[in-house]
Write a protein that holds these residues in place. Structure first.
Motif, PDB file in Angstrom:
ATOM      1  N   PRO A  29     -50.294  29.952  29.083  1.00  0.00           N
ATOM      2  CA  PRO A  29     -50.013  31.362  28.860  1.00  0.00           C
ATOM      3  C   PRO A  29     -49.712  31.590  27.378  1.00  0.00           C
ATOM      4  CG  PRO A  29     -48.113  30.292  29.861  1.00  0.00           C
ATOM      5  CD  PRO A  29     -49.224  29.273  29.808  1.00  0.00           C
ATOM      6  N   VAL A  30     -49.815  32.827  26.965  1.00  0.00           N
ATOM      7  CA  VAL A  30     -49.480  33.184  25.585  1.00  0.00           C
ATOM      8  C   VAL A  30     -47.965  33.149  25.425  1.00  0.00           C
ATOM      9  CG1 VAL A  30     -49.478  35.071  23.906  1.00  0.00           C
ATOM     10  CG2 VAL A  30     -51.521  34.628  25.279  1.00  0.00           C
ATOM     11  N   TRP A  31     -47.497  32.383  24.472  1.00  0.00           N
ATOM     12  CA  TRP A  31     -46.080  32.367  24.114  1.00  0.00           C
ATOM     13  C   TRP A  31     -45.999  32.703  22.628  1.00  0.00           C
ATOM     14  CZ3 TRP A  31     -42.597  28.019  26.471  1.00  0.00           C
ATOM     15  CH2 TRP A  31     -42.481  28.223  27.843  1.00  0.00           C
ATOM     16  N   PHE A  32     -45.723  33.957  22.337  1.00  0.00           N
ATOM     17  CA  PHE A  32     -45.625  34.422  20.953  1.00  0.00           C
ATOM     18  C   PHE A  32     -46.852  34.022  20.142  1.00  0.00           C
ATOM     19  CE2 PHE A  32     -41.225  33.757  22.427  1.00  0.00           C
ATOM     20  CZ  PHE A  32     -40.793  35.069  22.385  1.00  0.00           C
ATOM     21  N   GLY A  33     -48.034  34.148  20.739  1.00  0.00           N
ATOM     22  CA  GLY A  33     -49.280  33.839  20.043  1.00  0.00           C
ATOM     23  C   GLY A  33     -49.608  32.364  19.968  1.00  0.00           C
ATOM     24  N   ASN A  34     -48.863  31.533  20.674  1.00  0.00           N
ATOM     25  CA  ASN A  34     -49.054  30.083  20.659  1.00  0.00           C
ATOM     26  C   ASN A  34     -49.182  29.539  22.071  1.00  0.00           C
ATOM     27  OD1 ASN A  34     -48.738  28.648  18.006  1.00  0.00           O
ATOM     28  ND2 ASN A  34     -46.998  30.042  17.892  1.00  0.00           N
ATOM     29  N   MET A  35     -49.609  28.266  22.154  1.00  0.00           N
ATOM     30  CA  MET A  35     -49.547  27.591  23.445  1.00  0.00           C
ATOM     31  C   MET A  35     -48.083  27.384  23.812  1.00  0.00           C
ATOM     32  SD  MET A  35     -50.459  23.564  22.849  1.00  0.00           S
ATOM     33  CE  MET A  35     -51.360  23.524  21.311  1.00  0.00           C
ATOM     34  N   ALA A  36     -47.813  27.253  25.091  1.00  0.00           N
ATOM     35  CA  ALA A  36     -46.449  27.050  25.581  1.00  0.00           C
ATOM     36  C   ALA A  36     -45.891  25.706  25.099  1.00  0.00           C
ATOM     37  CB  ALA A  36     -46.434  27.104  27.100  1.00  0.00           C
ATOM     38  N   ALA A  37     -44.597  25.662  24.875  1.00  0.00           N
ATOM     39  CA  ALA A  37     -43.932  24.463  24.364  1.00  0.00           C
ATOM     40  C   ALA A  37     -44.165  23.221  25.220  1.00  0.00           C
ATOM     41  CB  ALA A  37     -42.432  24.730  24.199  1.00  0.00           C
ATOM     42  N   PRO A  38     -44.143  23.294  26.562  1.00  0.00           N
ATOM     43  CA  PRO A  38     -44.388  22.076  27.338  1.00  0.00           C
ATOM     44  C   PRO A  38     -45.776  21.474  27.093  1.00  0.00           C
ATOM     45  CG  PRO A  38     -43.292  23.696  28.713  1.00  0.00           C
ATOM     46  CD  PRO A  38     -43.679  24.397  27.437  1.00  0.00           C
ATOM     47  N   LEU A  39     -46.776  22.318  26.879  1.00  0.00           N
ATOM     48  CA  LEU A  39     -48.118  21.812  26.591  1.00  0.00           C
ATOM     49  C   LEU A  39     -48.163  21.168  25.209  1.00  0.00           C
ATOM     50  CD1 LEU A  39     -50.870  21.635  27.978  1.00  0.00           C
ATOM     51  CD2 LEU A  39     -51.457  23.793  26.890  1.00  0.00           C
ATOM     52  N   LYS A  40     -47.552  21.807  24.237  1.00  0.00           N
ATOM     53  CA  LYS A  40     -47.474  21.233  22.878  1.00  0.00           C
ATOM     54  C   LYS A  40     -46.719  19.910  22.903  1.00  0.00           C
ATOM     55  CE  LYS A  40     -47.417  21.350  18.228  1.00  0.00           C
ATOM     56  NZ  LYS A  40     -46.838  20.065  17.886  1.00  0.00           N
ATOM     57  N   HIS A  41     -45.633  19.867  23.674  1.00  0.00           N
ATOM     58  CA  HIS A  41     -44.838  18.638  23.798  1.00  0.00           C
ATOM     59  C   HIS A  41     -45.697  17.489  24.347  1.00  0.00           C
ATOM     60  CE1 HIS A  41     -41.300  16.140  24.339  1.00  0.00           C
ATOM     61  NE2 HIS A  41     -41.641  15.957  25.598  1.00  0.00           N
ATOM     62  N   PHE A  42     -46.544  17.801  25.328  1.00  0.00           N
ATOM     63  CA  PHE A  42     -47.432  16.772  25.866  1.00  0.00           C
ATOM     64  C   PHE A  42     -48.354  16.241  24.772  1.00  0.00           C
ATOM     65  CE2 PHE A  42     -51.689  15.738  27.387  1.00  0.00           C
ATOM     66  CZ  PHE A  42     -51.395  14.598  28.119  1.00  0.00           C
ATOM     67  N   TRP A  43     -49.000  17.130  24.017  1.00  0.00           N
ATOM     68  CA  TRP A  43     -49.940  16.684  22.984  1.00  0.00           C
ATOM     69  C   TRP A  43     -49.252  15.896  21.884  1.00  0.00           C
ATOM     70  CZ3 TRP A  43     -54.813  15.962  23.608  1.00  0.00           C
ATOM     71  CH2 TRP A  43     -55.443  16.638  24.650  1.00  0.00           C
ATOM     72  N   ASP A  44     -47.987  16.184  21.643  1.00  0.00           N
ATOM     73  CA  ASP A  44     -47.247  15.421  20.641  1.00  0.00           C
ATOM     74  C   ASP A  44     -47.049  13.967  21.053  1.00  0.00           C
ATOM     75  OD1 ASP A  44     -47.078  17.620  19.010  1.00  0.00           O
ATOM     76  OD2 ASP A  44     -45.024  18.140  19.561  1.00  0.00           O
ATOM     77  N   GLN A  45     -47.319  13.649  22.306  1.00  0.00           N
ATOM     78  CA  GLN A  45     -47.163  12.281  22.815  1.00  0.00           C
ATOM     79  C   GLN A  45     -48.497  11.537  22.935  1.00  0.00           C
ATOM     80  OE1 GLN A  45     -44.356  12.186  26.249  1.00  0.00           O
ATOM     81  NE2 GLN A  45     -44.302  14.394  25.889  1.00  0.00           N
ATOM     82  N   THR A  46     -49.561  12.085  22.364  1.00  0.00           N
ATOM     83  CA  THR A  46     -50.888  11.477  22.535  1.00  0.00           C
ATOM     84  C   THR A  46     -51.364  10.697  21.313  1.00  0.00           C
ATOM     85  OG1 THR A  46     -52.030  13.489  21.782  1.00  0.00           O
ATOM     86  CG2 THR A  46     -51.581  13.296  24.167  1.00  0.00           C
ATOM     87  N   THR A  47     -50.454  10.308  20.451  1.00  0.00           N
ATOM     88  CA  THR A  47     -50.829   9.605  19.222  1.00  0.00           C
ATOM     89  C   THR A  47     -51.635   8.335  19.511  1.00  0.00           C
ATOM     90  OG1 THR A  47     -48.889  10.489  18.122  1.00  0.00           O
ATOM     91  CG2 THR A  47     -49.941   8.595  17.088  1.00  0.00           C
ATOM     92  N   ALA A  48     -51.260   7.590  20.545  1.00  0.00           N
ATOM     93  CA  ALA A  48     -51.987   6.339  20.850  1.00  0.00           C
ATOM     94  C   ALA A  48     -53.455   6.626  21.174  1.00  0.00           C
ATOM     95  CB  ALA A  48     -51.324   5.611  22.014  1.00  0.00           C
ATOM     96  N   LEU A  49     -53.732   7.721  21.868  1.00  0.00           N
ATOM     97  CA  LEU A  49     -55.124   8.082  22.169  1.00  0.00           C
ATOM     98  C   LEU A  49     -55.856   8.510  20.902  1.00  0.00           C
ATOM     99  CD1 LEU A  49     -54.734  10.129  25.492  1.00  0.00           C
ATOM    100  CD2 LEU A  49     -55.236   7.695  25.213  1.00  0.00           C
ATOM    101  N   TRP A  50     -55.133   9.154  20.001  1.00  0.00           N
ATOM    102  CA  TRP A  50     -55.722   9.574  18.723  1.00  0.00           C
ATOM    103  C   TRP A  50     -56.086   8.351  17.882  1.00  0.00           C
ATOM    104  CZ3 TRP A  50     -53.492   9.128  13.729  1.00  0.00           C
ATOM    105  CH2 TRP A  50     -54.195   9.811  12.724  1.00  0.00           C
ATOM    106  N   VAL A  51     -55.169   7.389  17.811  1.00  0.00           N
ATOM    107  CA  VAL A  51     -55.403   6.182  17.011  1.00  0.00           C
ATOM    108  C   VAL A  51     -56.595   5.405  17.554  1.00  0.00           C
ATOM    109  CG1 VAL A  51     -54.419   3.913  16.405  1.00  0.00           C
ATOM    110  CG2 VAL A  51     -53.028   5.976  16.178  1.00  0.00           C
ATOM    111  N   SER A  52     -56.699   5.298  18.865  1.00  0.00           N
ATOM    112  CA  SER A  52     -57.794   4.523  19.462  1.00  0.00           C
ATOM    113  C   SER A  52     -59.095   5.321  19.577  1.00  0.00           C
ATOM    114  CB  SER A  52     -57.380   4.008  20.845  1.00  0.00           C
ATOM    115  OG  SER A  52     -57.090   5.093  21.701  1.00  0.00           O
ATOM    116  N   GLY A  53     -59.036   6.625  19.343  1.00  0.00           N
ATOM    117  CA  GLY A  53     -60.241   7.452  19.390  1.00  0.00           C
ATOM    118  C   GLY A  53     -60.792   7.677  20.788  1.00  0.00           C
TER     119      GLY A  53
END
Length: 191
Positions: A70-94
């Motif tokens: 949902p729209v949260w002040f023009g941004n994605m919701a904090a729980p979704l952003k929080h999830f993506w902040d935990q995906t560094t290992a997938l980013w490093v491995s591509g």
């Protein structure tokens, strides 16, 4: 059978309903299965999610991804952003490089920030090397919609309702179908 993840966060149900129509579009393509997943709440005071919470392993092994908030002040919701902040290992491995992805959103007013929210969801996907797709203007409902749908992704206007208009549901299904068709082609044709 390839798996497409339809990942979402929904507070009042409209984004969840968009996710379900996108999943129907995915499953209209032979050889594709939609996995409805959500992200965990940050606050323990919120109710438990209705669909299973995504794991990093599921994300790593998907053939494509649809992501909604949902729209949260023009941004994605904090729980979704929080999830993506935990995906560094997938980013490093591509692990997500060259996988197709799309985004979807809902808001309480037509000009409440749908397009900016769609854009904020695109940023982590681009950093992961995913290939983004939207809804082309060859979809007739995109020309006539009065309640939701953009070339950047599916959207809906909630207005205290969780039922989608016929245009919103049609565009969501078409986006899911396009994502699945692309993921299927990519899984059969090496890059």
């Amino acid at each position: 059978m390839i798996r497409i993840i339809v990942l979402y966060y929904s507070r009042h149900g409209t984004t969840r309903n968009l996710a379900r129509f996108i999943a129907r579009g995915v499953e209209s393509v032979d050889g594709c299965e939609a996995l409805l997943r959500c992200v965990a709440e940050i606050s323990p005071d919120e109710p438990a999610p209705l669909d299973p919470v995504i794991t990093l392993d599921e994300l790593k092994n998907c053939a494509g991804l649809a992501m909604g908030s949902p729209v949260w002040f023009g941004n994605m919701a904090a729980p979704l952003k929080h999830f993506w902040d935990q995906t560094t290992a997938l980013w490093v491995s591509g692990d997500l490089i060259d996988k197709p992805a799309c985004v979807f959103t809902s808001s309480s007013s037509m000009h409440g920030g749908q397009e900016t929210t769609l854009h904020t969801m695109m940023y982590p996907l681009l950093h992961h090397g995913m290939m983004l797709m939207g809804i082309p203007y060859s979809e007739p409902s995109l020309h006539t919609t009065q309640s939701g749908g953009t070339p950047y992704g599916a959207s809906a206007l909630s207005n205290d309702k969780t039922n989608l208009s016929s245009e919103e549901s049609t565009l969501a299904k078409q986006l899911g179908k396009r994502l699945a068709t692309t993921a299927l082609k990519l899984s059969r044709e090496p890059l």
